[in-house]
Design a protein around this motif. Structure first.
Motif, PDB file in Angstrom:
ATOM      1  N   ASP A  29       0.780   5.839   8.162  1.00  0.00           N
ATOM      2  CA  ASP A  29       0.912   4.597   7.389  1.00  0.00           C
ATOM      3  C   ASP A  29      -0.291   3.696   7.646  1.00  0.00           C
ATOM      4  N   SER A  82       8.140  -3.585   3.998  1.00  0.00           N
ATOM      5  CA  SER A  82       7.742  -2.177   3.939  1.00  0.00           C
ATOM      6  C   SER A  82       8.962  -1.301   3.716  1.00  0.00           C
ATOM      7  N   SER A  91       1.647   4.571   1.396  1.00  0.00           N
ATOM      8  CA  SER A  91       1.299   5.503   2.465  1.00  0.00           C
ATOM      9  C   SER A  91       1.843   6.871   2.044  1.00  0.00           C
ATOM     10  N   HIS A 105      -7.163   2.281   2.298  1.00  0.00           N
ATOM     11  CA  HIS A 105      -7.017   1.523   1.054  1.00  0.00           C
ATOM     12  C   HIS A 105      -7.836   0.223   1.080  1.00  0.00           C
ATOM     13  N   VAL A 118      -3.358   2.283   5.161  1.00  0.00           N
ATOM     14  CA  VAL A 118      -3.748   0.875   5.028  1.00  0.00           C
ATOM     15  C   VAL A 118      -5.250   0.724   5.254  1.00  0.00           C
ATOM     16  N   ILE A 131       0.856  -1.178   0.000  1.00  0.00           N
ATOM     17  CA  ILE A 131       0.000   0.000   0.000  1.00  0.00           C
ATOM     18  C   ILE A 131       0.898   1.235   0.000  1.00  0.00           C
ATOM     19  N   VAL A 187       1.248  -5.447   3.383  1.00  0.00           N
ATOM     20  CA  VAL A 187       0.124  -5.959   4.162  1.00  0.00           C
ATOM     21  C   VAL A 187      -0.238  -7.358   3.672  1.00  0.00           C
ATOM     22  N   VAL A 226       0.358  -6.237   9.071  1.00  0.00           N
ATOM     23  CA  VAL A 226       1.110  -5.140   8.456  1.00  0.00           C
ATOM     24  C   VAL A 226       2.588  -5.267   8.796  1.00  0.00           C
TER      25      VAL A 226
END
Length: 184
Positions: free
Chosen positions: A75, A62, A8, A82, A79, A6, A15, A54
């Motif tokens: 962040d 990440s 951020s 989204h 998530v 995702i 994720v 996550v």
């Protein structure tokens, strides 16, 4: 289990969405961990909850960026937005537990926050009631010195050998909890 990244506001966040029919749950690992460490718990919760794990920034897959509480919470907001996890309950271990607590403080719509071992150390005399105040002060000073030493050590850059050992440990942990070796 679909895994994705995702965007951020400042770093990409990895994720893993375990799915599930009920209330959304966001699971957060501790410092030095990754989303694979939450897999067993996620599998147990996904029959009744929609569960997402996550990789916090600077962990797992990440991206890395400055570690500021506001940035990490942004962040997590990226998530939840989204994936349409509104409103998620948040469960965290250690560092993840502190984040779960901060999330709940900033999001009154949060239905719950669980912090496993995310409590700060004792640091005031009123927290050690029943002990001789002078002795308690001495012991608290020793405890502060230990935590100050840990913080100083953690502020030092890792050697190449430490990075290699950390990655090997994360890969072993990922495999132990059902992830692929490259989940570390």
């Amino acid at each position: 289990m679909p895994e994705s990244v995702i965007d951020s506001p400042s770093v990409p966040i990895a994720v893993r969405d375990f799915g599930g029919p009920g209330q959304p749950l966001l699971l957060l690992h501790g410092a030095g961990g990754n989303l694979a460490q939450m897999s067993t718990l996620a599998e147990h919760l996904s029959p009744t909850h929609r569960v997402v794990t996550v990789d916090l920034r600077g962990h797992g897959r990440s991206g890395d960026g400055p570690w500021r509480w506001d940035d990490v919470l942004a962040d997590l907001a990226a998530v939840t937005d989204h994936l349409s996890l509104t409103p998620p309950a948040v469960v965290g271990v250690s560092l993840g537990g502190m984040l779960a607590t901060l999330w709940a403080q900033r999001h009154p719509e949060c239905p719950g926050a669980v912090s496993f071992d995310g409590n700060p150390p004792l640091n005031r005399l009123d927290q050690v009631a029943g002990l001789d105040p002078e002795q308690a002060g001495i012991e608290l000073a020793k405890l502060r010195a230990v935590f100050d030493g840990m913080a100083a050590m953690l502020a030092e850059p890792l050697t190449a050998e430490q990075v290699a050992a950390m990655l090997a440990g994360q890969r072993a942990m990922a495999q132990r909890y059902g992830g692929a070796a490259d989940d570390g």
